[in-house]
Design a protein around this motif. Structure first.
Motif, PDB file in Angstrom:
ATOM      1  N   LYS A  55      32.659 -11.803 -35.858  1.00  0.00           N
ATOM      2  CA  LYS A  55      34.474 -11.506 -35.980  1.00  0.00           C
ATOM      3  C   LYS A  55      34.735 -13.171 -37.051  1.00  0.00           C
ATOM      4  N   ALA A  58      33.859 -11.546 -41.181  1.00  0.00           N
ATOM      5  CA  ALA A  58      34.514 -10.732 -40.789  1.00  0.00           C
ATOM      6  C   ALA A  58      36.082 -10.121 -41.117  1.00  0.00           C
ATOM      7  N   GLU A  59      36.367 -11.249 -40.076  1.00  0.00           N
ATOM      8  CA  GLU A  59      37.883 -11.753 -40.255  1.00  0.00           C
ATOM      9  C   GLU A  59      38.746 -13.074 -40.544  1.00  0.00           C
ATOM     10  N   ARG A 271      46.160 -16.202 -31.040  1.00  0.00           N
ATOM     11  CA  ARG A 271      45.634 -15.781 -32.679  1.00  0.00           C
ATOM     12  C   ARG A 271      46.369 -17.071 -33.818  1.00  0.00           C
ATOM     13  N   TYR A 427      39.704 -19.738 -40.891  1.00  0.00           N
ATOM     14  CA  TYR A 427      40.120 -18.255 -39.438  1.00  0.00           C
ATOM     15  C   TYR A 427      41.247 -18.784 -39.337  1.00  0.00           C
ATOM     16  N   LYS A 432      44.258 -14.695 -44.567  1.00  0.00           N
ATOM     17  CA  LYS A 432      43.686 -13.392 -44.975  1.00  0.00           C
ATOM     18  C   LYS A 432      42.007 -13.453 -44.730  1.00  0.00           C
ATOM     19  N   ALA A 433      41.823 -12.365 -44.614  1.00  0.00           N
ATOM     20  CA  ALA A 433      39.850 -11.944 -44.431  1.00  0.00           C
ATOM     21  C   ALA A 433      39.687 -12.158 -45.732  1.00  0.00           C
TER      22      ALA A 433
END
Length: 467
Positions: A55, A58-59, A271, A427, A432-433
């Protein structure tokens, strides 16, 4: 018609201002994983769940080529660099332990005569300290770790509390340096939760649980004043015979802990309201290997014997005297008082020492304090890893594969020029990823956090934010 155009322009302007004035994160969670390696993260990726490393990678905003601006690195010097945004040359934390010049005895980086343990030896402010200053003391700041040096240094001077695991009792403890509120919370927590902490895996679980409860009990991330929690986990193996299976177990369990920690905090704060920063301490403990068994070039450099010979050599040149006081790790300490009494030039004495030491078998290079102060870019990392008020006068670098051995204290280690790949992952908080391959130094983490929460960077930090 003009009125409608004006109204649209005002609306667009207001939207742009709202975006530019997006609220700061309510909570910053700064995670340092001791001895975390990118190659191991990737090797065991098929074993991970969806909400841990997968996670974050990826994010999150991932800097894959992270490094430290100095060497050598250990847990304490790495943690200090993360939170101060600078090197040991400025923050004073050259290692977990160093030699006290007055007593010639080893001292811990957290030793304090008044409180037993505190951040008194940390020379400059941390990102947590600056957050306390910016909020007039209103921000809530805690740190939790297995080891006291990691907990205390990551907390900084102004934190509400630093909590670590007592190495003898296996339970959480703290120092009288911190507030009564912190000690009361810890006592209340220990009365409810009792966890086994026999190895790194169970310690990581205990730290994750304590971190989540710390956020709840202290109402962290509940208002518009940003709070900060620093957490130190471990990716250290047990030097088992089958190291691959050992590290596989370590990273699989670590992934579960990170998943539990991130999900638990997001569930409490949201989040969009929490900013996670994760990185490594950037080194690994090297196991001593008998290279001679495999006919690989090796040898033993006895630093205590060499220091005695150096003293005899200086005595032959300048007259009898105790010129060399002692040695510690790979550093040699000279007797400055004697050198001053004899009205000798310290730079000349150091030059003589360098000439003598470089001729010894197994010595790759010799760095004197005068050479480091006049350093060029080729040895800049070594200079930044030292501190003139703490470090020895001479640093001896032994050749790769050679063992440095001090018979006086039985300390030994084998030299390896080891590169440790590790990431910086940012994160949450609507980040932004993105994958970034450009090299990034860890001392840029503190100013990045400072920019994200709109406060000043630590007072010895010269590094630019990452974005």
């Amino acid at each position: 018609m003009n009125r409608y155009i004006t109204a649209i322009l005002i609306a667009l302007s207001a939207t742009g201002q709202a975006q530019s004035l997006q609220s700061a994160p309510k909570l910053v969670v700064n995670i340092a994983v001791d001895q975390l390696r990118t190659d191991y993260i990737e090797a065991f990726a098929p074993l991970y769940g969806p909400n841990g490393f997968k996670k974050l990678l990826a994010e999150g905003r991932v800097y894959g080529a992270a490094s430290y601006s100095f060497e050598p690195i250990d847990r304490a010097s790495a943690i200090a660099s993360i939170v101060t945004g600078t090197s040991p040359y400025y923050n004073g934390i050259v290692s977990t332990q160093w030699l006290d010049r007055e007593t010639l005895r080893p001292v811990s980086c957290t030793d304090d005569k008044r409180y037993t343990d505190s951040p008194v030896k940390l020379y400059c402010s941390t990102i947590g300290d600056e957050l306390k200053v910016a909020t007039n003391g209103a921000a809530i700041i805690y740190s939790i770790a297995s080891d006291k040096d990691a907990a205390i240094l990551s907390a900084g001077h102004a934190a509400d509390g630093a909590v670590w695991i007592d190495s003898k009792k296996g339970t959480f403890t703290t120092s009288g340096y911190y507030s009564d509120k912190a000690r009361k919370w810890l006592d209340a927590y220990k009365s409810v939760y009792s966890q086994r902490t026999e190895d790194e895996g169970t310690k990581n679980l205990a730290i994750s649980q304590a971190a989540k409860e710390c956020i709840s009990a202290n109402a962290m991330g509940r208002d518009d004043i940003t709070d900060m929690l620093s957490v130190t986990l471990s990716a250290k193996g047990r030097n088992a015979t089958n190291w691959q299976l050992d590290m596989e177990s370590v990273y699989r369990k670590l992934d579960q802990v990170i998943s539990d920690l991130v999900q638990g905090i997001e569930g409490k704060v949201g989040r969009q309201n929490v900013l996670f920063v994760l990185t490594s301490t950037g080194y690994t403990d090297e196991e001593n290997v008998d290279y001679s068994k495999y006919r690989i070039p090796t040898g033993t450099f006895f630093i205590n014997r060499t220091a005695n010979l150096l003293n005899i050599y200086l005595g032959a040149i300048y007259g009898q005297g105790h010129y060399v006081e002692t040695c510690f790790h790979n550093e040699i300490y000279l007797n400055h008082k004697l050198i001053e009494q004899k009205r000798l030039s310290l730079s000349e004495v150091l030059s003589r020492c360098q000439e003598f030491l470089i001729q010894n078998a197994g010595v790759r290079d010799v760095y004197t304090s005068t050479r480091l102060l006049a350093s060029d870019n080729n040895i800049q990392k070594i200079r930044l890893g030292q501190n003139p008020a703490i470090s020895g006068d001479i640093l001896v670098e032994v050749a790769p594969g050679w063992q440095l051995y001090n018979e006086d204290n039985q300390e030994k280690f084998t030299s390896r020029a080891t590169f440790v790949p590790f990431p910086i992952i940012i994160y949450g908080a609507n980040i932004k990823a993105e994958r970034i391959s450009t090299p990034a130094s860890v001392d840029r983490i503190a100013p990045t956090i400072a920019k994200s929460i709109r406060i000043r960077a630590p007072n010895a930090c010269k590094a630019d934010p990452l974005f």
